[in-house]
Design a protein around this motif. Sequence first.
Motif, PDB file in Angstrom:
ATOM      1  N   TRP A 197      10.494  17.333  20.997  1.00 48.93           N
ATOM      2  CA  TRP A 197      10.260  17.338  19.545  1.00 48.93           C
ATOM      3  C   TRP A 197       9.385  18.524  19.129  1.00 48.93           C
ATOM      4  CZ3 TRP A 197       9.521  13.227  22.774  1.00 48.93           C
ATOM      5  CH2 TRP A 197       8.232  13.030  23.268  1.00 48.93           C
ATOM      6  N   ASN A 198       9.314  19.546  19.979  1.00 48.50           N
ATOM      7  CA  ASN A 198       8.737  20.845  19.616  1.00 48.50           C
ATOM      8  C   ASN A 198       7.215  20.873  19.598  1.00 48.50           C
ATOM      9  OD1 ASN A 198       9.605  23.530  19.167  1.00 48.50           O
ATOM     10  ND2 ASN A 198       8.899  23.395  17.061  1.00 48.50           N
ATOM     11  N   PHE A 214       8.820  26.889  15.298  1.00 44.25           N
ATOM     12  CA  PHE A 214      10.176  26.349  15.279  1.00 44.25           C
ATOM     13  C   PHE A 214      11.199  27.473  15.434  1.00 44.25           C
ATOM     14  CE2 PHE A 214      14.029  24.811  13.154  1.00 44.25           C
ATOM     15  CZ  PHE A 214      14.242  23.667  13.903  1.00 44.25           C
ATOM     16  N   GLU A 241      15.003  22.591  20.820  1.00 44.80           N
ATOM     17  CA  GLU A 241      14.378  21.582  19.963  1.00 44.80           C
ATOM     18  C   GLU A 241      15.152  21.415  18.666  1.00 44.80           C
ATOM     19  OE1 GLU A 241      12.702  24.009  21.496  1.00 44.80           O
ATOM     20  OE2 GLU A 241      11.249  22.984  22.775  1.00 44.80           O
ATOM     21  N   ALA A 242      15.661  22.515  18.094  1.00 41.30           N
ATOM     22  CA  ALA A 242      16.476  22.429  16.876  1.00 41.30           C
ATOM     23  C   ALA A 242      17.755  21.654  17.154  1.00 41.30           C
ATOM     24  CB  ALA A 242      16.800  23.821  16.349  1.00 41.30           C
ATOM     25  N   ASN A 294      18.076  19.356  19.478  1.00 40.41           N
ATOM     26  CA  ASN A 294      17.652  17.956  19.656  1.00 40.41           C
ATOM     27  C   ASN A 294      17.504  17.263  18.300  1.00 40.41           C
ATOM     28  OD1 ASN A 294      17.489  18.305  22.448  1.00 40.41           O
ATOM     29  ND2 ASN A 294      15.282  18.678  22.409  1.00 40.41           N
ATOM     30  N   LEU A 295      16.876  17.951  17.345  1.00 40.01           N
ATOM     31  CA  LEU A 295      16.701  17.370  16.015  1.00 40.01           C
ATOM     32  C   LEU A 295      18.044  17.191  15.318  1.00 40.01           C
ATOM     33  CD1 LEU A 295      13.528  19.342  14.862  1.00 40.01           C
ATOM     34  CD2 LEU A 295      13.655  16.941  15.538  1.00 40.01           C
ATOM     35  N   ALA A 296      18.912  18.183  15.418  1.00 43.32           N
ATOM     36  CA  ALA A 296      20.240  18.087  14.788  1.00 43.32           C
ATOM     37  C   ALA A 296      21.033  16.929  15.368  1.00 43.32           C
ATOM     38  CB  ALA A 296      20.993  19.405  14.953  1.00 43.32           C
ATOM     39  N   ILE A 325      18.577  15.336  11.909  1.00 42.29           N
ATOM     40  CA  ILE A 325      17.524  16.038  11.190  1.00 42.29           C
ATOM     41  C   ILE A 325      17.901  17.509  11.114  1.00 42.29           C
ATOM     42  CG2 ILE A 325      15.095  16.708  11.150  1.00 42.29           C
ATOM     43  CD1 ILE A 325      14.536  14.092  12.726  1.00 42.29           C
ATOM     44  N   THR A 326      18.128  17.959   9.895  1.00 44.64           N
ATOM     45  CA  THR A 326      18.470  19.356   9.674  1.00 44.64           C
ATOM     46  C   THR A 326      17.239  20.053   9.123  1.00 44.64           C
ATOM     47  OG1 THR A 326      20.728  18.709   9.149  1.00 44.64           O
ATOM     48  CG2 THR A 326      20.045  20.934   8.499  1.00 44.64           C
ATOM     49  N   PRO A 327      16.752  21.065   9.827  1.00 44.54           N
ATOM     50  CA  PRO A 327      15.558  21.742   9.324  1.00 44.54           C
ATOM     51  C   PRO A 327      15.870  22.518   8.052  1.00 44.54           C
ATOM     52  CG  PRO A 327      16.440  22.911  11.208  1.00 44.54           C
ATOM     53  CD  PRO A 327      17.244  21.645  11.061  1.00 44.54           C
TER      54      PRO A 327
END
Length: 182
Positions: free
Chosen positions: A126-127, A149, A155-156, A158-160, A164-166
């Motif tokens: 989670w960065n 980030f 990590e991006a 993992n979030l996607a 979760i889109t940054p």
Amino acid sequence: MSDHYDAFAMSPVPPPGPDAVAPEPFRGIYGMPAFVTIPTSDLAASLDFWTRGLGFFELFGIPGRLVHLRRWAFQDVLLVAAADVPEQAPAMSFSFACVLGEVDSVAEACRALRPASVDGPRDTPWNTRDLEVITPENARIVVTAAKPFDPDGEEARNLAAVGITPPAPGRDADGVDNGEHA
């Protein structure tokens, strides 16, 4: 219009980055929105470890009964005198934010005081870069620092993968320009 409050306006945590500078210790008095209470059978030894190892300072104390510790604003710990403490650390932990430049120095300071007290540092999916410390009271403390980030990094992805889109650089999740907090 956004229904979200810009929490960066009140947070002491600086934006992540290799050159992020930790805020000065906060010595003011406020109504604490959250704090941790840790029983200790040796206030002096606990105070020494928390100040020299973890970087807290004594805000105030009641001799023989309590020490109120703090690092940054909203990072409060109450060490309270107790007849005994758990024999082993619980699975639960309590985390305190720091900046990347502090992680290694906290690890070194804690290892110098209690060599077996430190696990890490290690990077998380989670960065963050996390350091787990078991204090003399057998509290499990995680010192955690956000990493810069990388929108193309693991990590991006993992979030996607969890939806979760940054936001685009310089914008919040609603597309609003958030300037320096990007």
